[in-house]
Design a protein around this motif. Sequence first.
Motif, PDB file in Angstrom:
ATOM      1  N   MET A   1       0.843  -1.201   0.000  1.00  0.00           N
ATOM      2  CA  MET A   1       0.000   0.000   0.000  1.00  0.00           C
ATOM      3  C   MET A   1       0.878   1.251   0.000  1.00  0.00           C
ATOM      4  O   MET A   1       1.807   1.363   0.797  1.00  0.00           O
ATOM      5  N   GLN A   2       0.607   2.165  -0.915  1.00  0.00           N
ATOM      6  CA  GLN A   2       1.329   3.425  -0.984  1.00  0.00           C
ATOM      7  C   GLN A   2       1.112   4.217   0.299  1.00  0.00           C
ATOM      8  O   GLN A   2      -0.025   4.422   0.729  1.00  0.00           O
ATOM      9  N   LYS A   3       2.208   4.665   0.930  1.00  0.00           N
ATOM     10  CA  LYS A   3       2.109   5.441   2.164  1.00  0.00           C
ATOM     11  C   LYS A   3       2.768   6.797   1.975  1.00  0.00           C
ATOM     12  O   LYS A   3       3.814   6.903   1.321  1.00  0.00           O
ATOM     13  N   PHE A   4       2.166   7.816   2.550  1.00  0.00           N
ATOM     14  CA  PHE A   4       2.712   9.163   2.461  1.00  0.00           C
ATOM     15  C   PHE A   4       2.099  10.006   3.571  1.00  0.00           C
ATOM     16  O   PHE A   4       1.228   9.536   4.313  1.00  0.00           O
ATOM     17  N   SER A   5       2.572  11.221   3.693  1.00  0.00           N
ATOM     18  CA  SER A   5       2.049  12.128   4.709  1.00  0.00           C
ATOM     19  C   SER A   5       1.434  13.347   4.048  1.00  0.00           C
ATOM     20  O   SER A   5       1.910  13.813   3.003  1.00  0.00           O
ATOM     21  N   ILE A   6       0.380  13.853   4.670  1.00  0.00           N
ATOM     22  CA  ILE A   6      -0.207  15.132   4.286  1.00  0.00           C
ATOM     23  C   ILE A   6      -0.162  15.988   5.551  1.00  0.00           C
ATOM     24  O   ILE A   6      -0.968  15.817   6.460  1.00  0.00           O
ATOM     25  N   PRO A  12      -1.957   5.704   4.510  1.00  0.00           N
ATOM     26  CA  PRO A  12      -3.000   5.453   5.504  1.00  0.00           C
ATOM     27  C   PRO A  12      -2.399   5.440   6.903  1.00  0.00           C
ATOM     28  O   PRO A  12      -1.190   5.276   7.053  1.00  0.00           O
ATOM     29  N   GLY A  13      -3.236   5.598   7.917  1.00  0.00           N
ATOM     30  CA  GLY A  13      -2.737   5.556   9.281  1.00  0.00           C
ATOM     31  C   GLY A  13      -2.227   4.171   9.636  1.00  0.00           C
ATOM     32  O   GLY A  13      -2.717   3.167   9.119  1.00  0.00           O
ATOM     33  N   ASP A  14      -1.233   4.111  10.501  1.00  0.00           N
ATOM     34  CA  ASP A  14      -0.664   2.812  10.865  1.00  0.00           C
ATOM     35  C   ASP A  14      -1.677   1.932  11.587  1.00  0.00           C
ATOM     36  O   ASP A  14      -1.700   0.719  11.408  1.00  0.00           O
ATOM     37  N   ALA A  15      -2.505   2.544  12.436  1.00  0.00           N
ATOM     38  CA  ALA A  15      -3.435   1.730  13.223  1.00  0.00           C
ATOM     39  C   ALA A  15      -4.795   2.381  13.385  1.00  0.00           C
ATOM     40  O   ALA A  15      -5.600   1.936  14.197  1.00  0.00           O
ATOM     41  N   SER A  16      -5.070   3.420  12.632  1.00  0.00           N
ATOM     42  CA  SER A  16      -6.342   4.115  12.822  1.00  0.00           C
ATOM     43  C   SER A  16      -6.851   4.687  11.515  1.00  0.00           C
ATOM     44  O   SER A  16      -6.085   4.856  10.552  1.00  0.00           O
ATOM     45  N   LEU A  17      -8.122   4.987  11.487  1.00  0.00           N
ATOM     46  CA  LEU A  17      -8.730   5.657  10.347  1.00  0.00           C
ATOM     47  C   LEU A  17      -8.294   7.110  10.309  1.00  0.00           C
ATOM     48  O   LEU A  17      -8.068   7.734  11.348  1.00  0.00           O
ATOM     49  N   ASN A 158       3.883  11.798  -9.418  1.00  0.00           N
ATOM     50  CA  ASN A 158       3.212  12.036  -8.139  1.00  0.00           C
ATOM     51  C   ASN A 158       2.386  10.799  -7.778  1.00  0.00           C
ATOM     52  O   ASN A 158       1.412  10.463  -8.462  1.00  0.00           O
ATOM     53  N   THR A 159       2.789  10.106  -6.703  1.00  0.00           N
ATOM     54  CA  THR A 159       2.043   8.922  -6.255  1.00  0.00           C
ATOM     55  C   THR A 159       1.363   9.169  -4.913  1.00  0.00           C
ATOM     56  O   THR A 159       0.956   8.223  -4.243  1.00  0.00           O
ATOM     57  N   ARG A 160       1.219  10.422  -4.535  1.00  0.00           N
ATOM     58  CA  ARG A 160       0.512  10.777  -3.294  1.00  0.00           C
ATOM     59  C   ARG A 160      -0.980  10.847  -3.624  1.00  0.00           C
ATOM     60  O   ARG A 160      -1.559  11.913  -3.793  1.00  0.00           O
ATOM     61  N   ALA A 186      -8.588  -0.980  -3.745  1.00  0.00           N
ATOM     62  CA  ALA A 186      -7.384  -1.174  -2.932  1.00  0.00           C
ATOM     63  C   ALA A 186      -6.317  -1.954  -3.689  1.00  0.00           C
ATOM     64  O   ALA A 186      -5.123  -1.832  -3.397  1.00  0.00           O
ATOM     65  N   LEU A 187      -6.724  -2.742  -4.678  1.00  0.00           N
ATOM     66  CA  LEU A 187      -5.757  -3.502  -5.475  1.00  0.00           C
ATOM     67  C   LEU A 187      -4.835  -2.592  -6.276  1.00  0.00           C
ATOM     68  O   LEU A 187      -3.776  -3.025  -6.737  1.00  0.00           O
ATOM     69  N   THR A 188      -5.209  -1.328  -6.448  1.00  0.00           N
ATOM     70  CA  THR A 188      -4.334  -0.377  -7.133  1.00  0.00           C
ATOM     71  C   THR A 188      -3.089  -0.065  -6.309  1.00  0.00           C
ATOM     72  O   THR A 188      -2.109   0.460  -6.849  1.00  0.00           O
ATOM     73  N   GLY A 189      -3.158  -0.341  -5.002  1.00  0.00           N
ATOM     74  CA  GLY A 189      -2.049  -0.006  -4.120  1.00  0.00           C
ATOM     75  C   GLY A 189      -2.170   1.366  -3.491  1.00  0.00           C
ATOM     76  O   GLY A 189      -1.275   1.793  -2.749  1.00  0.00           O
ATOM     77  N   TYR A 190      -3.283   2.056  -3.764  1.00  0.00           N
ATOM     78  CA  TYR A 190      -3.496   3.383  -3.185  1.00  0.00           C
ATOM     79  C   TYR A 190      -4.543   3.313  -2.076  1.00  0.00           C
ATOM     80  O   TYR A 190      -5.459   2.481  -2.126  1.00  0.00           O
ATOM     81  N   PRO A 191      -4.447   4.185  -1.068  1.00  0.00           N
ATOM     82  CA  PRO A 191      -5.435   4.207   0.010  1.00  0.00           C
ATOM     83  C   PRO A 191      -6.835   4.516  -0.527  1.00  0.00           C
ATOM     84  O   PRO A 191      -6.996   5.298  -1.474  1.00  0.00           O
TER      85      PRO A 191
END
Length: 274
Positions: A1-6, A12-17, A158-160, A186-191
Amino acid sequence: MQKFSIGTVSIPGDASLFFIAGPCVIEGRKMALEVASSLHAIRESDGVPFIFKGSFRKANRSSAASFTGIGDLAALEILGEIRERFDMPVLTDVHETHEVKLASPYVDVLQIPAFLSRQSDLLAAAGKSGLAVNIKKGQFMAPEDMAMAAEKVSRTGNTRLMLTERGTSFGYHNLVVDFRGIAKMALTGYPVVYDASHSLQLPSAGRGVSGGEREHLLPMARAAVAAGVHGLFFEVHPDPDNAMSDAATQVALKDFPAVVRKMRKLHRCIQASE
């Protein structure tokens, strides 16, 4: 899953929505700051990651007489003030390529509205901005086709990216949500985000305005959390019945803290059972 910060929000969050929330459209400074202040209070008390949402202008309206905004720069300046005052990431819609340059200095996320989710030039322009991009799935699109919309952004480097489910057209003045679509996107790998507000719309069902079925918001949002979404999208207003846009589906601000608590509790239960 693609991960990034805004900003301070992990996607996505590590353990929360995470939550995208705010009024449908910026109607004025006082109302927007009231909503932002309430979101900030929830974040400070409960550690909830929020992205403030507010359209600086509404381009897709049922009627030519419908409210579209208070003026582009006036609304964008309010969004910029919210970002700075509350240290909260901000999201707004863009409808045409020239709006990307206009809005980018004031916000952290550019949102592609559902009806524009196949517009190649708009998606590419949003990607080139370097900001995070949230693409809403078109009401006319199969969920797996969102991979091609995402590619139009990712080809800029840009993959964010986030992909948002908001229902599929079904018959006249109605939308339905096929929760298989969350897993497929979700299969795209994006949140993947679930838009609880717009999926309950009854488009153009109110004689020039969209109707809606707000009473189904909690069960639909629960289903989305159970289906594995990474984030939830809610439109929130201090007085939904008198909102200038999407009056039938916005959540009352006073009720929203309880909605957030219920969604987070369910999410924790699902994680604990896996």
